[in-house]
Each structure stands twice: as structure tokens, then as C-alpha cells.
Design a protein around this motif. Structure first.
Motif: not given
Length: 507
Positions: A257-258, A261-262, A265, A271, A273, A298-299
Motif C-alpha cells: 500500500i505504501l 501511495l508514493r 498521492w 484516496i 482504504l 488516506v488522501f
């Protein structure tokens, strides 16, 4: 008058933005090629309906008062105050009855029954208060009855018109939240099924994305096709409208996930989850819900709903006033440019706009016409021989940027305040800006501006090292995360002073 400056012969031989686009799958291209209407904010629609209800009831109440009570009893402040009180109470009761929902506007029976019962409750409440306060004898019963029935008729007529409009907008897709799902496995299939099972949902699932090519990745999830890999999402979202990216991956897949997301974003989208399959449960207030599907934010897309309306009004009103005030100065600059060197007065350049859309930005020509650089492939440096005498002055003072007020007021592809739009081929030495700075495209999550937070802090003009472009991006991202109308006003008021005191890099 205008230098088009966009011919293919003028472009450098290197890789350009178009050539660097990712190739999308046929399924993704099919969606990209569909005509998509601009989205309308449900929050703004509901707010406008509240305002219309309030004004409509006041107009009806005053019309009945002026037509019946005033000719017999003359003017009294009691009735206007009572009309305003009834209108306020009605809007509050409508809100309590939960009828200010776009999904409810589409229907008829539930909306009408709730509205009629709420409107009746307001009048019963008003009659009760009048009785106990002992001023019921001062209020005309005929006026009260006429206000009730005519107000109700006006509200019903308004809701019928609104129902027709909302249904038309729904058919055009203006009220849909265009959603893509990340994860095309069994979790993704359960999520799509849960979203599609909800009645009156505004979620429109475009498809799913997944990097895996093994048996875990399904070609379709509950009818939603796989559109490509996660790396394709950025390109896909820049070529068609995407409102929401929803991860169907479990929270335990933290590393994946990270990593995703990079990459994502930088997009101006929400965004989230999905938490529908997670066994770990948080407090209900920790979730935001898509119908009954719990999600974790998340965002969030920056500057949306009423913020977007306020910024639009700020740009149009203040921009129009600024344009009128600047017209005499612009006329003098245009004359000076024309007398100084042959060629057109205005210069047009392709630059990055909102969500990497390429826009035409207008400036006063500051270079000799035969040495124009429409793609900004070569940075303007101190004592650059391509810059004219007048050009040096207007670049130093940023007077060459004044024609961009036309972009703000008329075309709307620029804002008064925002990250400055860089040329599509802007480079730091041999690297494009997005290759030199991680997260560079995140500054395009909002509309670019004539002036900005980076500019009034001295980060303007020539970019000849990494610090200068990194600082611009850093200040632009700070502006995006902390935007307000007041912040825009402060930046605008500080701009003239910064042009005089922080122009050492402007050549």
C-alpha cells in the motif's frame, strides 16, 4: 499580435511529455475516449437548495403580507421578523428531516412527505409559540393560512423542478463519483459487489488495477474489468475524470500500500482504504462510509466543494478588478514592446495546468521574435542576449505576466494565486523537472496561479540548481495543504513588495 510559438520545428529533439506517456490497455483507452461531463458537487447543490428554500419562503411570506395585511393595517416590523423566523425554522427542520441529500432529490414520495410534514410542524410550532407568548391575536389568521398553503405550493414546485434537474445531471454522469479499485483479487470482487448492491449509490466503478499477473489477479471483479497496472493509474486519471481511488487491499499489506501511495498521492483525487474485509475494527467515527462500506481516508483532493466555489469567485471578482486596473499599464507595455523590436506583442507558451493538463499561457513578448523559445528548452540567464531592452525590464518587474489576467478572468485555466505553471519542457540542466524532484507533479493538484507562496518567498526566476526547484515544490505543496481565501489574499497583497525586493533571480 500573437506569437503562436508552438510549431513542431521549434520543439527540441529530446523526449517530450507526450512521448513519455504510458501506454494504456485497450480497456482503459475505451473509457478514456468516452465523453465525460464535468462533476457537480453534491455538497454545493445541497447548500444552494437550502439557500433557495430560505429565499423562496421569505418571498412568499412578504408577498402575502404586502398583498393582504399592509393595505389594511399598514407596515409593521412584526410580520417581516416572523417571516424570517419561519424561514429559518423551516430550513432547520428540513435539515433535521434529512431531505437535503442529492439521492433524495432524485425521488419524489419520500422527499415530498418529509417536506410536507416538516413544513406543517414549523407552523404548528409557530402557532404554539404565539399562543403561549400571547401575541396570536396580533397575527392575521388569513395571512398565516395563505403563507402555509402558498409556501407549501412553492416548495413543491421547486422540488419538482429540482427533481427534473437532478435526474438530468444523473443521466449525464455529473453526480457520479467515478471510482477505480486497486486490487483485482477476491477482496476486490467483494468490494465491487458491496458497492453495486447499494441503492441510490453515486459510486460508478470504472474498473480495477492490479500489478499481479498470476492466478490471484482476476480479469474482472464482479463485472468490473481490469484496466491495467498501478503505474497506469496516474496516466489514466490525467486523461479521464477520476474522483476516487479505493484500495481493496487488506491493512496487513502495508508495504504494498505504501509503495502504491508514493505513486498516486500526486493526483487530485480522494484516496481511501476499504475496511470491509478487515478483521481489525476501529471506532465508528474513525471511518468514512460509501453507503454502508466502511473506508479509511488516506488522501483528500485539495480545494473541493465550497472551497472551490469561494476560490472561483475570488478569481473572477478580484481578477476582473485587477484586469480593469491593469489595462492602462498593459497598453503602455504593449506599446513599448512594439516599438522596441519587431514582432508580435504577445507570446503564447504551453505550460502545465491542473492535473498536468497542458494550457496556453499568455505573456508580453520579452525576447527577440526570431530567438523565441516557446518550449523553454533553454533557461533565460543574466544578460541573456535573446532578451530585449524592454524585455529585461518587464521580466524583472513581472509586467510580462499581466496578460495572464485574461487566462484567469476569461479562460479560467489559471488562478490568481497558486503554484506557478512551468513550461512543459522546463529542465534543470538535462533533466525535466519531474525527474529532478520527487513528487513534482503533486503541485498540479490545484490550478496554477499568476503569483504564489513560492514566488513571494523569493523562489522565482532562473532555476539553475536542485535547491531552487525543490524549494519551489516545497512551498507550493505547503500552499496546497494550507489553502484558504485569506491565504490567497495575503499572498496577493504581498506580491507587489516581493517583486521589488526579491527579484535577484528574475532576468
Amino acid at each position: 499580435m500573437l506569437d503562436a510559438a508552438t510549431s513542431a520545428a521549434a520543439r527540441p529533439a529530446g523526449t517530450n511529455f507526450v512521448e513519455r506517456r504510458r501506454r494504456l490497455t485497450p480497456a482503459a483507452l475505451e473509457i478514456v475516449n468516452q465523453k465525460v461531463a464535468r462533476a457537480y458537487s453534491p455538497i454545493v447543490i445541497a447548500g444552494v437548495v437550502r439557500a433557495i428554500d430560505f429565499v423562496l419562503l421569505i418571498v412568499v411570506g412578504i408577498a402575502v403580507y404586502a398583498g393582504y395585511v399592509m393595505p389594511h393595517n399598514g407596515f409593521s416590523w412584526v410580520y417581516p421578523l416572523e417571516i424570517v423566523a419561519v424561514a429559518v425554522a423551516a430550513v432547520v427542520c428540513f435539515q433535521a428531516a434529512d431531505i437535503y441529500q442529492v439521492q433524495l432529490f432524485r425521488g419524489q414520495l419520500r422527499q415530498m412527505t418529509r417536506m410536507i410534514s416538516s413544513w406543517s410542524f414549523v407552523f404548528l410550532l409557530f402557532i404554539g409559540v404565539s399562543f403561549f407568548a400571547k401575541f396570536g391575536s396580533e397575527v392575521s389568521r388569513l395571512w398565516l393560512a395563505a403563507f402555509y398553503f402558498l409556501g407549501l405550493a412553492a416548495l413543491i414546485a421547486e422540488r419538482l423542478i429540482l427533481r427534473s434537474l437532478v435526474r438530468s445531471w444523473a443521466r449525464q454522469g455529473r453526480l457520479d463519483r467515478r471510482t477505480i479499485i486497486v486490487g483485482s483479487d477476491s477482496n476486490g470482487e467483494q468490494l465491487v459487489e458491496a458497492l453495486k448492491a447499494q441503492e441510490d449509490s453515486d459510486i460508478h466503478v470504472l474498473g480495477v488495477f492490479d500489478d499481479r499477473n498470476d492466478s490471484r489477479a482476476l480479469d474482472t471483479c464482479a463485472g468490473a474489468r481490469k484496466l491495467g497496472k498501478v503505474d497506469d493509474i496516474v496516466e489514466f486519471a490525467r486523461r479521464t475524470r477520476v474522483d476516487l481511488v479505493l484500495f481493496a487491499l487488506p491493512i496487513s499489506a502495508e508495504t504494498r500500500i505504501l509503495e502504491m501511495l508514493r505513486k498516486l498521492w500526486v493526483l487530485p483525487v480522494d484516496i481511501r482504504l476499504s475496511a470491509h474485509t478487515n478483521k481489525l475494527r476501529f471506532r465508528p467515527r474513525s471511518y468514512s462510509y460509501l453507503g454502508e462500506v466502511p473506508t479509511l481516508d488516506v488522501f483528500e483532493a485539495p480545494i473541493t466543494d465550497w472551497d472551490l466555489v469561494m476560490k472561483w469567485l475570488f478569481d473572477r471578482v478580484v481578477g476582473s478588478l485587477a484586469l480593469l486596473a491593469a489595462l492602462p499599464v498593459m497598453a503602455l507595455v504593449a506599446l513599448a514592446v512594439k516599438l522596441d523590436s519587431p514582432g508580435p506583442v504577445l507570446f503564447r507558451q504551453k505550460r502545465f495546468g491542473f492535473n498536468n493538463e497542458r494550457i496556453d499561457v499568455y505573456k508580453f513578448r520579452s525576447m527577440y521574435h526570431h530567438q523565441a523559445d516557446p518550449t523553454a528548452s533553454k533557461v533565460v540567464t543574466k544578460n541573456d542576449p535573446r532578451v530585449t531592452r524592454v524585455g529585461r525590464f518587464i521580466r524583472k518587474t513581472s509586467l510580462d505576466e499581466l496578460p495572464q489576467l485574461f487566462n484567469v478572468v476569461f479562460s479560467g485555466n489559471l488562478s490568481l494565486v497558486g503554484p506557478r505553471p512551468h513550461a512543459v519542457q522546463g529542465r534543470l540542466q538535462s533533466r525535466l523537472f519531474d525527474e529532478a524532484v520527487d513528487g513534482y507533479f503533486a503541485r498540479h493538484r490545484v490550478k496554477p496561479g499568476i503569483t504564489g507562496w513560492a514566488q513571494i518567498n523569493g523562489w522565482r526566476g532562473e532555476i539553475d540548481n536542485e535547491e531552487k526547484i525543490q524549494k519551489r515544490v516545497e512551498f507550493d505543496l505547503y500552499y496546497i495543504e494550507n489553502w484558504s481565501v485569506l491565504f490567497d489574499l495575503v499572498i496577493l497583497l504581498k506580491t507587489p513588495l516581493s517583486l521589488l525586493t526579491k527579484n535577484e533571480n528574475a532576468y
